[in-house]
Write a protein that holds these residues in place. Structure first.
Motif, PDB file in Angstrom:
ATOM      1  N   ILE A 279     -35.678 -42.453 -31.700  1.00 39.78           N
ATOM      2  CA  ILE A 279     -35.180 -43.418 -32.610  1.00 39.78           C
ATOM      3  C   ILE A 279     -35.646 -43.665 -33.931  1.00 39.78           C
ATOM      4  O   ILE A 279     -36.622 -43.178 -33.919  1.00 39.78           O
ATOM      5  N   ILE A 281     -36.200 -46.440 -37.143  1.00 40.69           N
ATOM      6  CA  ILE A 281     -35.838 -47.819 -37.519  1.00 40.69           C
ATOM      7  C   ILE A 281     -36.333 -47.975 -39.096  1.00 40.69           C
ATOM      8  O   ILE A 281     -37.207 -47.370 -39.601  1.00 40.69           O
ATOM      9  N   PHE A 310     -41.503 -52.398 -31.980  1.00 42.36           N
ATOM     10  CA  PHE A 310     -40.232 -52.448 -32.176  1.00 42.36           C
ATOM     11  C   PHE A 310     -39.467 -51.577 -31.252  1.00 42.36           C
ATOM     12  O   PHE A 310     -38.590 -51.962 -30.559  1.00 42.36           O
ATOM     13  N   GLY A 311     -39.795 -50.138 -31.341  1.00 42.87           N
ATOM     14  CA  GLY A 311     -39.288 -49.375 -30.294  1.00 42.87           C
ATOM     15  C   GLY A 311     -39.404 -49.745 -29.084  1.00 42.87           C
ATOM     16  O   GLY A 311     -38.443 -49.448 -28.140  1.00 42.87           O
ATOM     17  N   CYS A 313     -39.467 -52.861 -27.824  1.00 42.76           N
ATOM     18  CA  CYS A 313     -38.585 -53.831 -27.618  1.00 42.76           C
ATOM     19  C   CYS A 313     -37.139 -53.501 -27.522  1.00 42.76           C
ATOM     20  O   CYS A 313     -36.252 -53.650 -26.440  1.00 42.76           O
ATOM     21  N   TRP A 314     -36.942 -52.436 -28.347  1.00 46.53           N
ATOM     22  CA  TRP A 314     -35.496 -51.696 -28.020  1.00 46.53           C
ATOM     23  C   TRP A 314     -35.364 -50.945 -26.775  1.00 46.53           C
ATOM     24  O   TRP A 314     -34.245 -51.403 -26.186  1.00 46.53           O
ATOM     25  N   SER A 317     -34.915 -53.685 -23.994  1.00 44.00           N
ATOM     26  CA  SER A 317     -33.600 -54.248 -24.256  1.00 44.00           C
ATOM     27  C   SER A 317     -32.472 -53.509 -23.401  1.00 44.00           C
ATOM     28  O   SER A 317     -31.468 -53.994 -22.926  1.00 44.00           O
ATOM     29  N   GLU A 318     -32.575 -52.121 -23.751  1.00 45.81           N
ATOM     30  CA  GLU A 318     -31.559 -51.237 -22.960  1.00 45.81           C
ATOM     31  C   GLU A 318     -31.855 -51.366 -21.369  1.00 45.81           C
ATOM     32  O   GLU A 318     -30.732 -51.334 -20.670  1.00 45.81           O
ATOM     33  N   TRP A 359     -35.417 -59.574 -39.172  1.00 40.24           N
ATOM     34  CA  TRP A 359     -35.944 -58.802 -38.223  1.00 40.24           C
ATOM     35  C   TRP A 359     -36.874 -59.640 -37.317  1.00 40.24           C
ATOM     36  O   TRP A 359     -36.806 -59.350 -35.966  1.00 40.24           O
ATOM     37  N   ASP A 371     -30.554 -61.506 -26.568  1.00 37.73           N
ATOM     38  CA  ASP A 371     -30.207 -60.169 -26.783  1.00 37.73           C
ATOM     39  C   ASP A 371     -31.041 -59.612 -28.049  1.00 37.73           C
ATOM     40  O   ASP A 371     -31.017 -60.524 -29.029  1.00 37.73           O
ATOM     41  N   LEU A 372     -31.257 -58.404 -28.013  1.00 43.38           N
ATOM     42  CA  LEU A 372     -31.868 -57.699 -29.142  1.00 43.38           C
ATOM     43  C   LEU A 372     -30.644 -57.124 -30.344  1.00 43.38           C
ATOM     44  O   LEU A 372     -29.987 -56.190 -30.024  1.00 43.38           O
ATOM     45  N   LEU A 374     -29.430 -56.357 -33.856  1.00 42.48           N
ATOM     46  CA  LEU A 374     -30.165 -55.912 -35.101  1.00 42.48           C
ATOM     47  C   LEU A 374     -29.470 -56.683 -36.500  1.00 42.48           C
ATOM     48  O   LEU A 374     -28.219 -56.587 -36.228  1.00 42.48           O
TER      49      LEU A 374
END
Length: 375
Positions: A279, A281, A310-311, A313-314, A317-318, A359, A371-372, A374
């Motif tokens: 990913i 960001i 941050f990666g 956390c993403w 979240s998935e 952010w 939820d995360l 963006l």
């Protein structure tokens, strides 16, 4: 017809045995490097508690506790060992590196340990704290205007001084023993034994040279583990574009805003085929995540750690959307003490035009159980 058979005497080269003084120095140098490895072989794997992430355990490998304060301590030791064992580094060799800072700090430490001259080639925008640390270890800094200029300048200085260009961007993936020998991957998985989810679903890692992601990705496959590797890229870096397109010739004219990661060219040590997902960001997301994490663990971390967090956390979240439980691992690359004048300086952030507020709100909402989303 010409007789090609030479007299037996012409084939003999029975010279006196040499004293191998160079080998004696190499053995002493390697013993010093091995001593450092024994003293700093492992780092803590910390487990912060995030109340909103029920069922997903987060672990951070804290590489900031190495003697030179960053993940690059392992790489620098490996690069110097690689140079000695290949016969490129001797008792008077000048060591030269192209670096955005942390690798050069660690290499300056090892150069001083071996009493060797060291020159770091880096962009003029490198943080003043890193420059001071390099000089404190006895290194010298040579500045270029653009990050894309470091390679040629380092090679030229090595040739002018008769020195050795350590070349982290080429040698990172080959200087490290990816099968084990207490590399970062082996250490992570050994420390995870006994945890509720001992085999992480994902390891999340940003890329600078690509060497650490290569080591982790190879080790996962070598050990036949179900863990997957997600690499996080940043703005003004070509790794993500290359991963998606397969084009290793793609370049970027602007340097990364997150020191230590992101590159203007695809480095030889970047191995996309051992990566399971990538990913990219925005830099503001990295800096916001860096500050959020620093508050949560009560000490400052650097910008690349913010990218990792941050990666992570993403990915979490998935997993949460899919109803999955498990563990995730990432890395604290270095201390935020090196970025007091930049990423932790509001005036500097305002001058650069970074708006962290949206952010930060997104991350805080997510870590509290939402939820995360963006910005």
């Amino acid at each position: 017809m010409t007789n090609l058979t030479a007299p037996a005497s012409a084939c003999c080269a029975l010279l006196p045995l040499p004293d191998c003084a160079g080998r004696a120095w190499a053995r002493r140098a390697i013993a010093l490097l091995q001593g450092d490895a024994r003293r700093s072989a492992d780092t803590h794997l910390i487990k912060p508690v995030f109340g909103g992430l029920t069922g997903i355990d987060i672990y951070l490998k804290d590489e900031s506790t190495h003697p030179t304060g960053s993940l690059k301590h392992r790489l620098a030791r490996s690069l110097v060992l690689y140079g000695i064992c290949n016969g490129h580094i001797g008792e008077t060799t000048t060591l030269v590196e192209a670096s955005s800072g942390s690798t050069a700090v660690s290499e300056a430490y090892f150069a001083r340990l071996l009493n060797l001259p060291f020159i770091a080639v880096m962009p003029r925008t490198t943080s003043p704290q890193k420059i001071r640390e390099i000089e404190r270890f006895g290194g010298r800094c040579h500045f270029v205007e653009k990050s894309s200029e470091v390679y040629a300048a380092a090679q030229a200085i090595a040739e002018e001084t008769g020195g050795h260009y350590l070349d982290q961007f080429t040698n990172a993936e080959r200087a490290t023993d990816w099968r084990g020998n207490n590399n970062i991957a082996e250490s992570i998985f050994a420390q995870m034994e006994g945890e509720a989810h001992p085999v992480p679903d994902w390891v999340v890692m940003s890329a600078g040279t690509g060497g650490t992601s290569a080591t982790i990705g190879r080790y996962i496959r070598y050990r036949n583990l179900a863990t997957r590797l997600c690499v996080v890229d940043v703005e003004h870096s070509v790794f993500y574009d290359s991963y998606c397109s397969g084009d290793r010739e793609v370049t970027c004219t602007q340097g990364s805003g997150i020191e230590g990661i992101g590159r203007p060219r695809v480095e030889p040590s970047f191995l996309p085929r051992v990566i399971d997902h990538m990913i990219r960001i925005p830099d503001a997301a990295s800096i916001a995540a860096m500050q959020i994490l620093s508050d949560l663990i009560f000490r400052r971390v650097g910008g690349s750690t913010g990218t990792n967090f941050f990666g992570l956390c993403w990915v979490a979240s998935e997993m949460r959307k899919a109803g999955r439980e498990g563990s995730l691992v990432s890395v604290i690359c270095d201390s935020g003490a090196r970025y007091t004048d930049t990423y932790y300086n509001d005036a500097w952030l305002d001058a650069k035009g970074y708006d962290l507020a949206p952010w930060k709100r997104a991350l805080e909402t997510f870590l509290e159980g939402g939820d995360l989303v963006l910005p």
